[in-house]
Design a protein around this motif. Structure first.
Motif, PDB file in Angstrom:
ATOM      1  N   GLY A   2     -51.277  29.198 -39.554  1.00  0.00           N
ATOM      2  CA  GLY A   2     -50.368  28.965 -40.658  1.00  0.00           C
ATOM      3  C   GLY A   2     -48.931  29.291 -40.304  1.00  0.00           C
ATOM      4  O   GLY A   2     -48.646  30.044 -39.381  1.00  0.00           O
ATOM      5  N   GLN A   3     -48.019  28.715 -41.065  1.00  0.00           N
ATOM      6  CA  GLN A   3     -46.598  28.995 -40.916  1.00  0.00           C
ATOM      7  C   GLN A   3     -46.094  29.634 -42.203  1.00  0.00           C
ATOM      8  O   GLN A   3     -46.499  29.248 -43.299  1.00  0.00           O
ATOM      9  CB  GLN A   3     -45.815  27.706 -40.665  1.00  0.00           C
ATOM     10  CG  GLN A   3     -46.105  27.068 -39.328  1.00  0.00           C
ATOM     11  CD  GLN A   3     -45.231  25.841 -39.152  1.00  0.00           C
ATOM     12  OE1 GLN A   3     -45.424  24.835 -39.819  1.00  0.00           O
ATOM     13  NE2 GLN A   3     -44.251  25.943 -38.258  1.00  0.00           N
ATOM     14  N   HIS A  12     -42.073  20.437 -48.542  1.00  0.00           N
ATOM     15  CA  HIS A  12     -43.051  21.104 -49.397  1.00  0.00           C
ATOM     16  C   HIS A  12     -42.959  20.578 -50.833  1.00  0.00           C
ATOM     17  O   HIS A  12     -43.982  20.332 -51.480  1.00  0.00           O
ATOM     18  CB  HIS A  12     -42.816  22.616 -49.425  1.00  0.00           C
ATOM     19  CG  HIS A  12     -42.998  23.287 -48.116  1.00  0.00           C
ATOM     20  ND1 HIS A  12     -42.281  24.404 -47.754  1.00  0.00           N
ATOM     21  CD2 HIS A  12     -43.827  23.026 -47.066  1.00  0.00           C
ATOM     22  CE1 HIS A  12     -42.640  24.797 -46.558  1.00  0.00           C
ATOM     23  NE2 HIS A  12     -43.569  23.978 -46.108  1.00  0.00           N
ATOM     24  N   CYS A  78     -53.618  21.659 -52.119  1.00  0.00           N
ATOM     25  CA  CYS A  78     -54.227  21.161 -50.889  1.00  0.00           C
ATOM     26  C   CYS A  78     -54.353  19.655 -50.965  1.00  0.00           C
ATOM     27  O   CYS A  78     -54.589  19.085 -52.028  1.00  0.00           O
ATOM     28  CB  CYS A  78     -55.558  21.840 -50.583  1.00  0.00           C
ATOM     29  SG  CYS A  78     -56.705  21.989 -51.913  1.00  0.00           S
ATOM     30  N   MET A  85     -53.264  19.343 -45.390  1.00  0.00           N
ATOM     31  CA  MET A  85     -52.351  20.478 -45.538  1.00  0.00           C
ATOM     32  C   MET A  85     -52.812  21.332 -46.710  1.00  0.00           C
ATOM     33  O   MET A  85     -53.286  20.809 -47.721  1.00  0.00           O
ATOM     34  CB  MET A  85     -50.897  20.067 -45.766  1.00  0.00           C
ATOM     35  CG  MET A  85     -49.995  21.292 -45.956  1.00  0.00           C
ATOM     36  SD  MET A  85     -48.223  21.124 -45.660  1.00  0.00           S
ATOM     37  CE  MET A  85     -47.695  20.018 -46.903  1.00  0.00           C
ATOM     38  N   LEU A  87     -50.962  24.434 -48.985  1.00  0.00           N
ATOM     39  CA  LEU A  87     -49.676  25.077 -49.227  1.00  0.00           C
ATOM     40  C   LEU A  87     -49.863  26.134 -50.309  1.00  0.00           C
ATOM     41  O   LEU A  87     -50.405  25.840 -51.378  1.00  0.00           O
ATOM     42  CB  LEU A  87     -48.643  24.041 -49.674  1.00  0.00           C
ATOM     43  CG  LEU A  87     -47.206  24.520 -49.800  1.00  0.00           C
ATOM     44  CD1 LEU A  87     -46.618  24.827 -48.429  1.00  0.00           C
ATOM     45  CD2 LEU A  87     -46.360  23.479 -50.520  1.00  0.00           C
ATOM     46  N   ARG A  88     -49.439  27.362 -50.012  1.00  0.00           N
ATOM     47  CA  ARG A  88     -49.527  28.452 -50.979  1.00  0.00           C
ATOM     48  C   ARG A  88     -48.129  28.997 -51.244  1.00  0.00           C
ATOM     49  O   ARG A  88     -47.372  29.238 -50.308  1.00  0.00           O
ATOM     50  CB  ARG A  88     -50.407  29.577 -50.446  1.00  0.00           C
ATOM     51  CG  ARG A  88     -51.864  29.210 -50.313  1.00  0.00           C
ATOM     52  CD  ARG A  88     -52.663  30.364 -49.699  1.00  0.00           C
ATOM     53  NE  ARG A  88     -54.053  30.017 -49.514  1.00  0.00           N
ATOM     54  CZ  ARG A  88     -54.550  29.474 -48.409  1.00  0.00           C
ATOM     55  NH1 ARG A  88     -53.762  29.208 -47.382  1.00  0.00           N
ATOM     56  NH2 ARG A  88     -55.835  29.202 -48.335  1.00  0.00           N
ATOM     57  N   GLN A 128     -46.642  29.709 -47.565  1.00  0.00           N
ATOM     58  CA  GLN A 128     -47.439  29.551 -46.356  1.00  0.00           C
ATOM     59  C   GLN A 128     -48.026  28.148 -46.332  1.00  0.00           C
ATOM     60  O   GLN A 128     -48.559  27.673 -47.341  1.00  0.00           O
ATOM     61  CB  GLN A 128     -48.584  30.564 -46.313  1.00  0.00           C
ATOM     62  CG  GLN A 128     -49.438  30.416 -45.061  1.00  0.00           C
ATOM     63  CD  GLN A 128     -50.773  31.120 -45.182  1.00  0.00           C
ATOM     64  OE1 GLN A 128     -51.388  31.136 -46.239  1.00  0.00           O
ATOM     65  NE2 GLN A 128     -51.220  31.695 -44.085  1.00  0.00           N
ATOM     66  N   SER A 129     -47.932  27.498 -45.197  1.00  0.00           N
ATOM     67  CA  SER A 129     -48.632  26.231 -45.013  1.00  0.00           C
ATOM     68  C   SER A 129     -49.670  26.434 -43.922  1.00  0.00           C
ATOM     69  O   SER A 129     -49.482  27.219 -42.984  1.00  0.00           O
ATOM     70  CB  SER A 129     -47.659  25.106 -44.628  1.00  0.00           C
ATOM     71  OG  SER A 129     -47.139  25.325 -43.336  1.00  0.00           O
ATOM     72  N   SER A 130     -50.802  25.751 -44.080  1.00  0.00           N
ATOM     73  CA  SER A 130     -51.843  25.778 -43.060  1.00  0.00           C
ATOM     74  C   SER A 130     -52.466  24.399 -42.979  1.00  0.00           C
ATOM     75  O   SER A 130     -52.198  23.527 -43.814  1.00  0.00           O
ATOM     76  CB  SER A 130     -52.884  26.869 -43.359  1.00  0.00           C
ATOM     77  OG  SER A 130     -53.441  26.698 -44.636  1.00  0.00           O
ATOM     78  N   CYS A 131     -53.317  24.206 -41.999  1.00  0.00           N
ATOM     79  CA  CYS A 131     -53.761  22.855 -41.641  1.00  0.00           C
ATOM     80  C   CYS A 131     -54.579  22.154 -42.722  1.00  0.00           C
ATOM     81  O   CYS A 131     -54.366  20.988 -42.990  1.00  0.00           O
ATOM     82  CB  CYS A 131     -54.539  22.881 -40.333  1.00  0.00           C
ATOM     83  SG  CYS A 131     -56.117  23.743 -40.460  1.00  0.00           S
TER      84      CYS A 131
END
Length: 192
Positions: A2-3, A12, A78, A85, A87-88, A128-131
């Protein structure tokens, strides 16, 4: 991997605006953790550090009761179509009720609804973004109209009676303040 980001980027924001569903997580210091799915035209990106979402009348009122106890909130999106992706947005939320001074201004962001119960404003601390590569693909068909139809049948008085009966406390007994902060009389008619 995650980033992490300090705020929502334009990318975003575009992703959020394309989503048909999002999830809201809240918890008090003790008791039940709540995770609620939300949909319809109920979310607005105010800016890179602020989200607003309209909470419609439902069977529980956990988010409001939790935020009054502990303002932390996570909103998750999501991708169910297109590129994967998750995204939180993490932050501190406050809850607005009809009796609050800034209710009208916030409510103007959303379509009118007799079911409008609260508006939450999330001040974002981090993103936070993750795959999201394991999130399944789904096809969006339509928003459900069941809640809107039920709410219209209840009318304002019926909705307020429902709040009194079902929405004043969380599962753990925490007050939601919906009656007092919505400007409703404190005494309930025994017939309701």
């Amino acid at each position: 991997m995650g980033q992490l980001f300090e705020a929502l980027s334009p990318r975003h924001c575009a992703f959020i605006e394309a989503q048909k569903i999002f999830f809201v997580g809240t918890a008090a210091e003790e008791g039940t953790v709540n995770l609620s799915p939300k949909g319809g035209d109920s979310l607005r990106v105010i800016d890179g550090n602020t989200l607003a979402w309209l909470n419609l009348t439902g069977s529980g009122n956990e988010s409001a009761a939790h935020v009054l106890q502990n303002p932390r909130m996570t909103v998750m999106f999501c991708a169910f179509e297109g590129a994967p992706m998750i995204l939180r947005a993490y932050g501190q939320a406050r809850v607005l009720h009809r009796g609050d001074l800034d209710w009208d201004e916030a409510m103007a962001l959303f379509p009118p609804s007799v079911a409008a119960r609260q508006i939450f404003l999330l001040d974002i601390d981090s993103v936070q973004s993750s795959c999201g590569m394991s999130v399944p693909l789904y096809d969006y068909q339509a928003d459900r109209v069941d809640l809107a139809n039920w709410s219209e049948r209840q009318g304002q008085q019926g909705i307020e009676a429902y709040w009194r009966k079902k929405n004043q406390q969380s599962l753990d007994g925490f007050e939601s303040e919906i009656v007092v902060r919505s400007g409703l009389p404190a005494v309930q008619d025994p017939e309701q």
